[in-house]
Design a protein around this motif. Structure first.
Motif, mmCIF file in Angstrom:
data_model
loop_
_atom_site.group_PDB
_atom_site.id
_atom_site.type_symbol
_atom_site.label_atom_id
_atom_site.label_comp_id
_atom_site.label_asym_id
_atom_site.label_seq_id
_atom_site.Cartn_x
_atom_site.Cartn_y
_atom_site.Cartn_z
ATOM 1 N N ASP A 424 0.832 -1.209 0.000
ATOM 2 C CA ASP A 424 0.000 0.000 0.000
ATOM 3 C C ASP A 424 0.865 1.257 0.000
ATOM 4 O O ASP A 424 0.550 2.244 -0.674
ATOM 5 C CB ASP A 424 -0.915 0.019 1.228
ATOM 6 C CG ASP A 424 -1.926 -1.117 1.233
ATOM 7 O OD1 ASP A 424 -2.271 -1.591 0.133
ATOM 8 O OD2 ASP A 424 -2.360 -1.527 2.323
ATOM 9 N N LEU A 425 1.963 1.231 0.767
ATOM 10 C CA LEU A 425 2.812 2.407 0.902
ATOM 11 C C LEU A 425 3.638 2.659 -0.353
ATOM 12 O O LEU A 425 3.715 3.794 -0.837
ATOM 13 C CB LEU A 425 3.750 2.239 2.105
ATOM 14 C CG LEU A 425 4.755 3.372 2.342
ATOM 15 C CD1 LEU A 425 4.023 4.650 2.747
ATOM 16 C CD2 LEU A 425 5.773 2.979 3.406
ATOM 17 N N LEU A 426 4.246 1.604 -0.892
ATOM 18 C CA LEU A 426 5.183 1.790 -2.001
ATOM 19 C C LEU A 426 4.496 1.798 -3.363
ATOM 20 O O LEU A 426 4.967 2.443 -4.297
ATOM 21 C CB LEU A 426 6.273 0.714 -1.954
ATOM 22 C CG LEU A 426 7.138 0.721 -0.691
ATOM 23 C CD1 LEU A 426 8.161 -0.403 -0.746
ATOM 24 C CD2 LEU A 426 7.844 2.068 -0.514
ATOM 25 N N GLY A 427 3.396 1.061 -3.497
ATOM 26 C CA GLY A 427 2.576 1.100 -4.705
ATOM 27 C C GLY A 427 3.353 0.926 -5.991
ATOM 28 O O GLY A 427 4.161 -0.002 -6.145
ATOM 29 N N ALA A 428 3.142 1.868 -6.950
ATOM 30 C CA ALA A 428 3.741 1.771 -8.278
ATOM 31 C C ALA A 428 5.262 1.911 -8.247
ATOM 32 O O ALA A 428 5.940 1.544 -9.214
ATOM 33 C CB ALA A 428 3.140 2.846 -9.189
ATOM 34 N N ASP A 434 12.421 -1.003 -9.290
ATOM 35 C CA ASP A 434 12.640 -2.403 -8.917
ATOM 36 C C ASP A 434 14.127 -2.725 -8.756
ATOM 37 O O ASP A 434 14.570 -3.146 -7.684
ATOM 38 C CB ASP A 434 12.010 -3.326 -9.965
ATOM 39 C CG ASP A 434 12.251 -4.790 -9.648
ATOM 40 O OD1 ASP A 434 12.093 -5.168 -8.476
ATOM 41 O OD2 ASP A 434 12.603 -5.549 -10.574
ATOM 42 N N ILE A 435 14.913 -2.528 -9.792
ATOM 43 C CA ILE A 435 16.321 -2.911 -9.768
ATOM 44 C C ILE A 435 17.137 -1.927 -8.943
ATOM 45 O O ILE A 435 18.038 -2.316 -8.193
ATOM 46 C CB ILE A 435 16.874 -3.015 -11.203
ATOM 47 C CG1 ILE A 435 16.163 -4.142 -11.953
ATOM 48 C CG2 ILE A 435 18.377 -3.250 -11.191
ATOM 49 C CD1 ILE A 435 16.545 -4.262 -13.405
ATOM 50 N N GLN A 436 16.825 -0.645 -9.058
ATOM 51 C CA GLN A 436 17.625 0.401 -8.442
ATOM 52 C C GLN A 436 17.507 0.430 -6.914
ATOM 53 O O GLN A 436 18.501 0.625 -6.209
ATOM 54 C CB GLN A 436 17.184 1.753 -9.019
ATOM 55 C CG GLN A 436 18.141 2.891 -8.737
ATOM 56 C CD GLN A 436 17.650 4.193 -9.356
ATOM 57 O OE1 GLN A 436 16.479 4.534 -9.232
ATOM 58 N NE2 GLN A 436 18.538 4.902 -10.033
ATOM 59 N N ILE A 437 16.294 0.212 -6.390
ATOM 60 C CA ILE A 437 16.053 0.374 -4.948
ATOM 61 C C ILE A 437 15.455 -0.874 -4.295
ATOM 62 O O ILE A 437 15.923 -1.331 -3.250
ATOM 63 C CB ILE A 437 15.120 1.588 -4.700
ATOM 64 C CG1 ILE A 437 15.802 2.881 -5.163
ATOM 65 C CG2 ILE A 437 14.729 1.684 -3.229
ATOM 66 C CD1 ILE A 437 14.893 4.095 -5.142
ATOM 67 N N MET A 438 14.404 -1.431 -4.910
ATOM 68 C CA MET A 438 13.623 -2.479 -4.242
ATOM 69 C C MET A 438 14.397 -3.784 -4.049
ATOM 70 O O MET A 438 14.313 -4.407 -2.990
ATOM 71 C CB MET A 438 12.327 -2.736 -5.016
ATOM 72 C CG MET A 438 11.453 -1.505 -5.164
ATOM 73 S SD MET A 438 11.103 -0.738 -3.563
ATOM 74 C CE MET A 438 10.413 0.833 -4.094
ATOM 75 N N GLN A 470 10.663 9.105 -3.831
ATOM 76 C CA GLN A 470 9.944 10.361 -4.043
ATOM 77 C C GLN A 470 10.594 11.190 -5.147
ATOM 78 O O GLN A 470 11.778 11.047 -5.445
ATOM 79 C CB GLN A 470 9.901 11.165 -2.733
ATOM 80 C CG GLN A 470 9.311 10.422 -1.552
ATOM 81 C CD GLN A 470 7.946 9.826 -1.851
ATOM 82 O OE1 GLN A 470 7.026 10.536 -2.274
ATOM 83 N NE2 GLN A 470 7.809 8.527 -1.639
ATOM 84 N N ASP A 471 9.795 12.081 -5.739
ATOM 85 C CA ASP A 471 10.299 13.024 -6.735
ATOM 86 C C ASP A 471 10.866 14.221 -5.984
ATOM 87 O O ASP A 471 10.126 15.090 -5.523
ATOM 88 C CB ASP A 471 9.162 13.460 -7.672
ATOM 89 C CG ASP A 471 9.633 14.464 -8.712
ATOM 90 O OD1 ASP A 471 10.854 14.530 -8.956
ATOM 91 O OD2 ASP A 471 8.781 15.186 -9.262
ATOM 92 N N ALA A 472 12.169 14.270 -5.809
ATOM 93 C CA ALA A 472 12.787 15.309 -4.992
ATOM 94 C C ALA A 472 14.139 15.698 -5.576
ATOM 95 O O ALA A 472 14.741 14.959 -6.362
ATOM 96 C CB ALA A 472 12.949 14.821 -3.557
ATOM 97 N N ASP A 473 14.616 16.876 -5.151
ATOM 98 C CA ASP A 473 15.950 17.342 -5.531
ATOM 99 C C ASP A 473 16.978 16.986 -4.465
ATOM 100 O O ASP A 473 18.131 16.736 -4.758
ATOM 101 C CB ASP A 473 15.937 18.870 -5.717
ATOM 102 C CG ASP A 473 14.892 19.318 -6.718
ATOM 103 O OD1 ASP A 473 14.967 18.875 -7.876
ATOM 104 O OD2 ASP A 473 13.997 20.101 -6.339
#
Length: 589
Positions: A424-428, A434-438, A470-473
């Motif tokens: 529910d938290l991570l969703g799409a 997938d490869i980079q973080i999960m 997240q979409d962040a700088d």
């Protein structure tokens, strides 16, 4: 070849797999008809008969929740486990043993049996020698017979003769307020069997909390109170499970020196620790623990500390012909290239001053640039988290300017569990990253778990994943190594660097594990001053200048190990220590 079958009951989901998929695909079940290799257990989860299992691994591959492990153990492992948690539960093979006159460390991943081992040694868990179905606990005579012919036999013989008295500091000090009430001074005086109350209070800097109630202490204060409670008891074997948790680097060094001082010819010390620099600094010998997390754990023969840590990083125990990791972990002996000067400015600050109660934080000026990872070092209560919150726009500075129109993603130091599942938290984001973080964070194993039911390490990994998706700088991570084991820390450090480089983003990391900072950071900020009174943020500096400044304050120097290139603390006053101080090269030589 001995074979064990492990079913993680908390992960087994018969409804989610369409009704015991493992039972339906098992070739033994399909061929025998009458006898079942895999069956519906009394708890409605899957159970496996190890005697009928042929080791085909079909159930392992088909289980969508990765709840099953079929493991072919090394042929040399011809003894039953020292302890087994029920049918198809975790198996622990052998034990680390305290050595009188030495500080002995235990190094291994989370879920490999370290805490189980020390609880058995501390007498808090009675081992069953693998005979779980008889609900029988081994007595001292059973253990003497079980370990006949090796070093553990002598230890348990001393235990039988009453020559060993143990004192144990538990891992989860945050649970202490749930079982213990009252003022710190009253509680510690009550258990002072050695008559060293005033001395221990002074060494562990606890004078300012003596009149506080246990439930009002911070994590670092609880940790030091727990260490004090452990050593005030009259014992000749002291066991510390993760003594550096919640402590800043200054406190870690002080506690390490104190723990080292406890080991005498009449006293043994055993330590479980995930901060490699601290483990290296405080121990004389190390036991490595390897196997498969939550499935089984094996204890190696004891190693000299330097050699043991290097073997662990290499992932191969030569004398036991055992490879427990398919890759070697190495460190860069040189500081990162100074790329920040060529990078565009992300955010700047000028003449910041902020007061919270009696505490004042100041930051004269500084600049964060794009595509840079900056480590933040300093004592607890010196304003690091306050500074991060100001950059995150969680709190506003009373004076000064923070200049930069940026999006910020913030992982706080203390993570609150929320409702819902990890999915529910991570969703799409699960598919997108997938490869980079999960995959590095092993999120797939946690997807169907409720966030409120996660362990500290699982919750930490989920919080890191959520922050980085997240979409962040600018990404702000406050103590991301907390609750993680050695390998998870190094994986997270490398992953953070990789994510920032690939996405052209910047990151601030507040951290007390210097090995983690060594792997993750391009630049360093150092927070100086007096904890809980006045903090001054300086930098960012280059790694070389920043670490020099920080280690000067600690009055330490560090060298690189010749084999693994990992940083190690020099013995104060040694030839290497004096040479590096004279050359003003306290970290990179």
């Amino acid at each position: 070849m001995p074979r064990i079958a492990v079913v993680r009951k908390e992960d087994c989901n018969p409804v989610g797999c369409g009704g015991y998929l493992c039972i339906r695909v098992c070739p033994v079940n399909r061929s025998l008809g009458t006898e079942e290799c895999i069956y519906k257990d009394v708890d409605t989860k899957a159970g496996i008969d190890e005697g009928l299992c042929i080791g085909c691994d079909i159930c392992v591959k088909k289980c969508p929740f990765e709840a099953i492990d079929i493991i072919n153990l090394p042929e040399e492992l011809d003894k039953p486990p020292i302890h087994q948690y029920g049918r198809n539960g975790f198996h622990l093979y052998s034990l680390p043993i305290p050595h009188f006159g030495k500080v002995v460390g235990i190094l291994g991943r989370n879920g490999i049996g370290k805490s189980t081992a020390v609880k058995i040694l501390a007498g808090l868990l009675k081992p069953n020698l693998g005979e779980w179905e008889k609900e029988k606990s081994a007595n001292v005579d059973d253990l003497i017979h079980f370990f006949k012919g090796n070093e553990a036999q002598e230890y348990f013989e001393k235990l039988k003769e009453g020559k060993i008295t143990m004192s144990y500091k538990p891992q989860q000090v945050d649970l202490i307020p749930k079982t213990t009430k009252g003022k710190v001074s009253t509680l510690l005086k009550h258990i002072d069997e050695r008559g060293k109350y005033n001395e221990i209070i002074s060494i562990l800097d606890l004078n300012h909390v003596l009149e506080n109630n246990i439930e009002n202490l911070s994590g670092g204060e609880l940790q030091r109170v727990a260490i004090a409670a452990c050593v005030l008891k009259k014992a000749n074997v002291y066991i510390f499970d993760e003594p550096s948790s919640y402590l800043d680097i200054y406190q870690r060094i002080k506690v390490s020196k104190f723990i080292k001082s406890l080991a005498t010819e009449e006293t043994a010390v055993l330590v479980v620790e995930h901060d490699l620099i601290i483990l290296d600094y405080m121990t004389d010998l190390i036991y490595l623990m390897y196997g498969k997390e939550t499935a089984y754990g094996i204890v190696s023969l004891p190693k000299a500390t330097r050699n043991g840590i290097n073997i662990y990083l290499e992932g191969y125990i030569k004398e036991e012909n055992m490879r427990f990791r398919d890759h070697e972990i190495r460190f860069d002996p040189k500081p990162p290239q100074e790329k920040q000067k060529n990078m565009p400015t992300l955010v700047t600050w000028h003449d910041i001053r902020h007061q919270q109660g009696h505490f004042i934080l100041e930051a004269v000026e500084g600049t964060l640039r794009k595509n840079i990872v900056t480590g933040i070092l300093g004592a607890n209560g010196i304003g690091k988290t306050t500074f991060v919150k100001m950059l995150a726009n969680v709190i506003k500075p009373e004076e000064g300017i923070i200049d930069g129109n940026i999006k910020v993603s913030y992982k706080p130091q203390y993570i609150e569990a929320r409702s819902g599942t990890v999915q529910d938290l991570l969703g799409a984001s699960m598919e997108k990253y997938d490869i980079q973080i999960m995959r590095p964070l092993q999120m797939h194993k946690l997807l169907n778990k409720n966030i409120s039911e996660l362990s500290g390490g699982e919750l930490q990994r989920v919080a890191i994943a959520h922050c980085l998706c997240q979409d962040a700088d600018l990404f702000l991570l406050d103590e991301p190594s907390a609750y993680l084991d050695v390998e998870q820390r190094l994986i997270v450090a490398k992953m953070i660097r990789h994510v920032m480089e690939e996405r052209g983003k910047s990151c601030l990391v507040v951290e007390h594990d210097l090995l983690f900072v060594d792997m993750v950071a391009d630049t360093i900020m150092v927070f100086e001053g007096i904890p809980a009174e006045h903090g001054i943020a300086t930098g960012p500096y280059t790694m070389q200048d920043g670490m020099n400044n920080f280690l000067r304050d600690l009055e330490l120097t560090m060298r690189r190990d010749e084999e693994s290139k990992r940083p190690r603390i020099n013995k104060p006053g040694s030839v290497k220590d004096r040479e590096q101080k004279e050359a003003n090269k306290r970290y990179y030589v």
